[in-house]
Every structure is written in structure tokens, then in C-alpha cells.
Enzyme design. Structure first.
Site, PDB file in Angstrom:
ATOM      1  N   LYS A 213      15.757  55.392  36.537  1.00  0.00           N
ATOM      2  CA  LYS A 213      15.404  56.336  37.675  1.00  0.00           C
ATOM      3  C   LYS A 213      15.458  57.847  37.078  1.00  0.00           C
ATOM      4  O   LYS A 213      16.309  58.117  35.953  1.00  0.00           O
ATOM      5  CB  LYS A 213      16.442  56.271  38.797  1.00  0.00           C
ATOM      6  CG  LYS A 213      16.415  55.099  39.766  1.00  0.00           C
ATOM      7  CD  LYS A 213      17.441  55.239  40.803  1.00  0.00           C
ATOM      8  CE  LYS A 213      17.385  53.878  41.804  1.00  0.00           C
ATOM      9  NZ  LYS A 213      16.174  54.046  42.452  1.00  0.00           N
TER      10      LYS A 213
ATOM     11  N   ARG B 162      15.822  43.072  46.056  1.00  0.00           N
ATOM     12  CA  ARG B 162      15.345  41.933  46.470  1.00  0.00           C
ATOM     13  C   ARG B 162      15.729  40.941  45.924  1.00  0.00           C
ATOM     14  O   ARG B 162      15.550  39.883  46.233  1.00  0.00           O
ATOM     15  CB  ARG B 162      14.107  42.260  46.938  1.00  0.00           C
ATOM     16  CG  ARG B 162      13.296  42.742  45.486  1.00  0.00           C
ATOM     17  CD  ARG B 162      11.816  43.395  45.857  1.00  0.00           C
ATOM     18  NE  ARG B 162      12.022  44.875  46.133  1.00  0.00           N
ATOM     19  CZ  ARG B 162      10.799  45.501  46.169  1.00  0.00           C
ATOM     20  NH1 ARG B 162       9.558  45.111  46.593  1.00  0.00           N
ATOM     21  NH2 ARG B 162      10.833  46.974  46.624  1.00  0.00           N
TER      22      ARG B 162
HETATM   23  N1  BES Z   1      18.046  51.563  45.988  1.00  0.00           N
HETATM   24  C1  BES Z   1      16.825  51.733  45.865  1.00  0.00           C
HETATM   25  C2  BES Z   1      16.399  52.631  47.229  1.00  0.00           C
HETATM   26  C3  BES Z   1      16.781  53.753  47.578  1.00  0.00           C
HETATM   27  C4  BES Z   1      16.324  54.693  47.117  1.00  0.00           C
HETATM   28  C5  BES Z   1      17.832  53.827  48.451  1.00  0.00           C
HETATM   29  C6  BES Z   1      16.883  56.005  47.783  1.00  0.00           C
HETATM   30  C7  BES Z   1      18.493  54.976  48.927  1.00  0.00           C
HETATM   31  C8  BES Z   1      17.931  56.236  48.422  1.00  0.00           C
HETATM   32  C9  BES Z   1      16.087  50.737  45.456  1.00  0.00           C
HETATM   33  O1  BES Z   1      16.715  49.795  44.730  1.00  0.00           O
HETATM   34  C10 BES Z   1      14.988  51.163  44.797  1.00  0.00           C
HETATM   35  O2  BES Z   1      15.021  51.921  43.574  1.00  0.00           O
HETATM   36  N2  BES Z   1      13.869  50.902  45.103  1.00  0.00           N
HETATM   37  C11 BES Z   1      12.455  51.157  44.743  1.00  0.00           C
HETATM   38  C12 BES Z   1      11.614  50.352  44.757  1.00  0.00           C
HETATM   39  C13 BES Z   1      10.265  50.271  44.028  1.00  0.00           C
HETATM   40  C14 BES Z   1      10.673  50.197  42.473  1.00  0.00           C
HETATM   41  C15 BES Z   1       9.176  49.159  44.379  1.00  0.00           C
HETATM   42  C16 BES Z   1      11.822  52.711  45.228  1.00  0.00           C
HETATM   43  O3  BES Z   1      12.159  52.457  46.641  1.00  0.00           O
HETATM   44  O4  BES Z   1      11.423  53.442  44.686  1.00  0.00           O
HETATM   45 MN    MN Z   2      16.465  50.198  42.510  1.00  0.00          MN
END
Ligand code: BES
Ligand code: MN
Ligand code: ZN
Length: 495
Positions: free
Chosen positions: A272, A346
């Protein structure tokens, strides 16, 4: 020590740092002071004093005055309720009481006179007061007394206190469990590894009739939990799976709660950006909600079997981390191609759902900070609710409505399924970016048989309040979904 209690003293004769009364706009410039047990003379004196410093009674307004003579408390706080006919669900009342209590840091004891003695009103006042009396100071080396939340809130009702007492006790139990959940969410990620979360699950039900089983990394290997292991591989702190079972004698229904427990989500190799990454300490909010709900449900002794599942891992990049392109074999045997290591929630949920379905519960509900797309679609305060069964989804939405948590139904469109096709494995872990909350739900659906009622709640926004506190909601961990789960369990026992 419980925070809430009931008293049947006269409001004016109740000792407290502050006496909280509710007010609404009255005729002309007058405000109307509500609450049973205040004499007309006292009501009028309080109204005059509040008005003289500008109180109008509008919703959310908090006005503090030195107590008029004849009132034993040191100060009186007037809490504006606005137009009560517009407050069908009671959220306006809960927020008003919540901000008054939240703003009373540094005080020891508050007394609240509810606007009326209807059970619904007492419930709203009690839970809001309990939720407002929260602050996270565990990591402050010398938190001043002025920043400590109030330690005692007395709800003043006319005698006899019988029903009020039961209402206040429930609010104390539920509110305490929400605080427990908030604390877990707020705990820094260096202080909360997967093993610590598993230990917290055990601690949360100490002395309660709940059995806890923990899978360590060897047991996860033995049982084929490739999703949890894959996500945990990059961390020096190994993953865990926790099962909490509350099975009171005579329970006829069984629900399973499954919570995403990523103690920190860096994204892994699909790392990230740095901005606000600290907030990913809250990526175990679903797990914390399940743990808090188990604590509350068992404490209340609800006559329903509830199983809580907490798959937990730390998603880190390292030389041992899983790679984009890796293929995992999940508990159910289904293989998953990891196209993005940041879609890790997931993967751990796939294993836990696979195990949960083997117990054939009447309903499975999972809760997860699963997608950024949830916040794009519904904002930071409303959770998205998806399901393979319309009745089950409505049951969860109805419970959320009754509990005062904002949740909204969302679809699982079949047309998104092909976007999850993998050239190599049975399924890929990312699908269409548009509707990303839904494609995550469609992925999870693959791990639940069609005839097993299942609901998925995405709380990516609501779990963590990064902005200013409001109403009974603090900054940071909110305890999202705990109250809904308690309500859901209660409704199940009523059916
Ligand atoms: N934990 C994150 C989702 C999230 C983002 C929660 C911001 C709270 C605040 C999750 O694991 C994630 O990174 N999801 C990705 C999925 C994508 C790679 C398909 C996302 O939402 O960008
Ligand atoms: Mn994630
Ligand atoms: Zn995550």
C-alpha cells in the site's frame, strides 16, 4: 466496575458533578425542559438559566450552566433534542446524550434525567451514555484526569426502578463489550500480533460459558488452511484461527459469526502507499466485533448457540511473503490464484467460512473491513450488507436498524463472477475493480453452499472513525457491528 446505574432519587436531590436534562425548542424564545421528577419551579429555573446563555434546544446542542439553587448537582447540562417527531429511530436522542457524556471527561459522576420513561427512551439514553463514556488512553504515559471519561453515570427514574434496571444492565453489558472491541481496534499493531488477538479472544470470555479453540500455524497446516497461512507467510508473527463456542443448554438456533482479523495490512508484496497506512491497524475490526459480540451474548445469557470464528494474520512484505501469482489451496479444497496480495481479507475468510459451514448453522454472518470500495460506495459511516439469501440479509439489516447502526443492502450480481476467473486456479482473488465491494462479496460466496444462509457485512468505513468524534462515536475504533450482532441473536431467540 459498571459505569451505568439507576437511581430513583428526585433529580434535584441527586448528587453528581453534572445533572443532564434534555431540552427542545419551546414557544417563542423559550426552551422546554423534559424529564419526570423535576418540579415546575425547577424546570422553569433551569429553562431560564439555559436560555440566558443562548440555549435553543436544537438537536445536538450542549449547554452547561451552574446549577440553579435547589439542585444538588454542581452543574446542569442541557442537551438539545430538536424536533423529536423527526427522531423515529432514536438516533438523534442517542447522539445528543452521547456527546454530552463524551464531552464530560474529567468529571466523576453524571446524573441523567431521560426525557420520558418509555422503555425505548431509556434504552436509547442508557446505551448512548455507556458508549459516550469511552476514551483510549492505554498508551498515554500521563493522561491528565481531565481527559479521562466519566466513571459513573446514574440514570434517574421514578420508582419503582424494576424495568429500568433490566434495561440499564443490558446497556452496561453491551456497551462494555463495544468498549472491549474499540480497545482491540485501537491497540497499536506492534502490541497486537495474531497470537495476541487469539489471547484477547480467550480473555474476553474468561468466566463465561464459552469454549475457545486456537489453531496455531502447525494446526493450520495440518487442517489445510492455505488462505490464512498464505496471508501470514510474510510476517515473523505467525497466523492463528480462533473458534469461540457458546452453546447454552436448550438453545434451538445456531448462528456463526466470522470476523476478518488482519492485525496489520501493509498490502504485502502488493504494498500500500504510505499515507494513512497506520489506519490498517484497524483491519482486525471484524474479528474484534465478533469477539465483543461473543462476550456480550454470553454475558447476557441469550438462549441461542453462537460460534465465533476469528481467522487472524499479519499481512507483511518480506522474503517469505506470498507473491502475486501464487496459488493457495483453501480449507474447502478450492484453489485461489493470488493476483494481488492486498486482497488478503477474503483469503483468510475463505478458510474460516469453509470451517463454519461444516457445523451447519442456521445462519452465518461474516464481518470485515474488506474493501476500500465499500467506502467509495457508501461512505465512512454506512456498512454494506450482501447475502446469498434475501431473508437473511433483511434479518441483519433489521437488527442493525433496531440497534442504531447504519447498514444498507447491496447486491451480489452474478455478472461479476467471470471477472474472478483465473487462468491457473479455480478462482482469482481479485475481480472487477468497479463494484469492488460486490466482487469481494461474490468471491466469498464461492466458499458457502447455496443452501447455507449467509450474510457478508463490509465495515471498511464504519469500523474506524478517522475524523472528529461525534455523538457517542469516538475517534478511532467504533465497535461497529457489535450491537447489531447482539440484536440479531436476541431476535433469533424471539422467532
Ligand atoms: N483492508 C483493506 C480494505 C480497507 C481499505 C479497509 C481502506 C479500510 C480502509 C483490504 O484488505 C484491501 O486492501 N482491499 C483492497 C482490495 C483490492 C486489492 C482488490 C482495496 O480495497 O483496495
Ligand atoms: Mn489489503
Ligand atoms: Zn485488509
Amino acid at each position: 466496575m459498571p459505569i451505568l446505574s439507576v437511581a430513583t432519587t428526585k433529580p434535584a436531590a441527586t448528587t453528581a458533578d453534572s445533572l443532564i436534562v434534555t431540552i427542545t425548542p419551546g414557544r417563542g424564545k423559550k426552551v422546554t425542559v423534559h424529564g419526570e421528577g423535576l418540579t415546575p419551579a425547577q424546570t422553569s429555573k433551569i429553562a431560564d438559566a439555559l436560555q440566558s446563555v443562548g440555549a435553543s434546544g436544537k438537536s445536538g446542542e450542549i449547554t452547561s450552566i451552574p446549577a440553579p439553587t435547589g439542585i444538588k448537582a454542581t452543574t446542569v447540562i442541557g442537551v438539545g433534542l430538536g424536533d423529536r417527531s423527526k427522531d423515529a429511530g432514536g438516533e438523534q436522542l442517542r447522539r445528543a446524550i452521547g456527546s454530552a457524556v463524551r464531552g464530560s471527561t474529567g468529571k466523576k459522576k453524571l446524573a441523567i434525567v431521560p426525557p420520558d420513561t418509555e422503555p425505548a427512551t431509556l434504552r436509547d439514553v442508557a446505551i448512548a451514555a455507556r458508549l459516550g463514556a469511552y476514551a483510549f488512553t492505554a498508551f498515554k504515559s500521563d493522561a491528565p484526569a481531565s481527559s479521562k471519561p466519566v466513571s459513573s453515570v446514574v440514570v434517574v427514574v421514578p420508582a419503582p426502578a424494576g424495568e429500568a434496571k433490566a434495561i440499564i444492565e443490558r446497556a452496561e453489558t453491551v456497551g462494555e463489550a463495544v468498549s472491549f472491541t474499540r480497545d482491540l481496534v485501537n491497540t497499536p499493531p506492534n502490541a497486537l500480533a495474531p497470537a495476541d488477538l487469539a489471547q484477547a479472544a480467550k480473555d474476553s470470555v474468561k468466566g463465561l460459558p464459552v469454549t475457545v479453540k486456537v489453531w496455531d500455524e502447525k494446526a493450520l497446516e495440518r487442517d489445510g488452511c492455505g488462505g490464512i497461512l498464505g496471508v501470514g507467510k510474510g510476517s515473523s508473527r505467525p497466523p492463528r484461527l480462533v473458534r469461540m463456542t457458546y452453546a447454552p443448554r436448550g438453545a434451538s438456533a445456531h448462528i456463526a459469526l466470522v470476523g476478518k482479523g488482519i492485525t496489520f495490512d501493509t498490502g504485502g508484496i502488493s504494498i500500500k502507499p504510505a499515507a494513512n497506512m497506520d489506519e490498517m491497524k484497524a483491519d482486525m475490526s471484524g474479528a474484534a466485533a465478533v469477539i465483543g459480540a461473543m462476550r456480550a451474548i454470553a454475558s447476557l445469557g441469550l438462549p441461542i448457540k453462537v460460534t465465533g470464528w476469528v481467522p487472524t494474520a499479519e499481512n507483511m512484505p518480506s522474503g517469505t511473503a506470498q507473491r502475486p501469482g501464487d496459488v493457495l489451496t483453501t480449507y474447502s479444497g478450492k484453489t485461489v490464484e493470488v493476483l494481488n496480495t492486498d486482497a488478503e481479507g477474503r483469503l483468510v475468510l475463505a478458510d474460516a467460512l469453509g470451517m463454519a459451514v461444516e457445523e451447519n448453522p442456521d445462519l452465518i454472518v461474516d464481518v470485515a473491513t474488506l474493501t476500500g470500495a465499500q467506502r467509495i460506495a457508501l461512505g465512512s459511516r454506512t456498512a454494506g450488507v450482501m447475502a446469498n439469501n434475501d431473508d437473511a440479509r433483511s434479518q441483519v439489516i433489521d437488527a442493525a436498524d433496531a440497534a442504531g447502526e447504519a447498514m444498507w443492502p447491496m447486491p451480489l450480481p452474478e455478472d461479476l463472477r467471470p471477472s474472478l476467473d483465473s487462468a491457473t486456479a479455480d478462482i482469482a482473488n481479485i475481480g472487477d475493480r468497479l463494484g469492488g465491494m460486490l466482487s469481494a462479496g461474490v468471491f466469498l460466496q464461492e466458499f458457502v453452499p447455496a443452501d447455507q444462509p449467509w450474510v457478508h457485512i463490509d465495515i471498511a468505513g464504519p469500523a474506524y472513525n478517522e475524523k472528529a468524534p461525534y455523538g457517542y462515536t469516538p475517534k478511532g475504533g467504533t465497535g461497529s457491528a457489535v450491537r447489531t450482532f447482539v440484536e440479531l441473536a436476541e431476535n433469533f431467540t424471539r422467532d
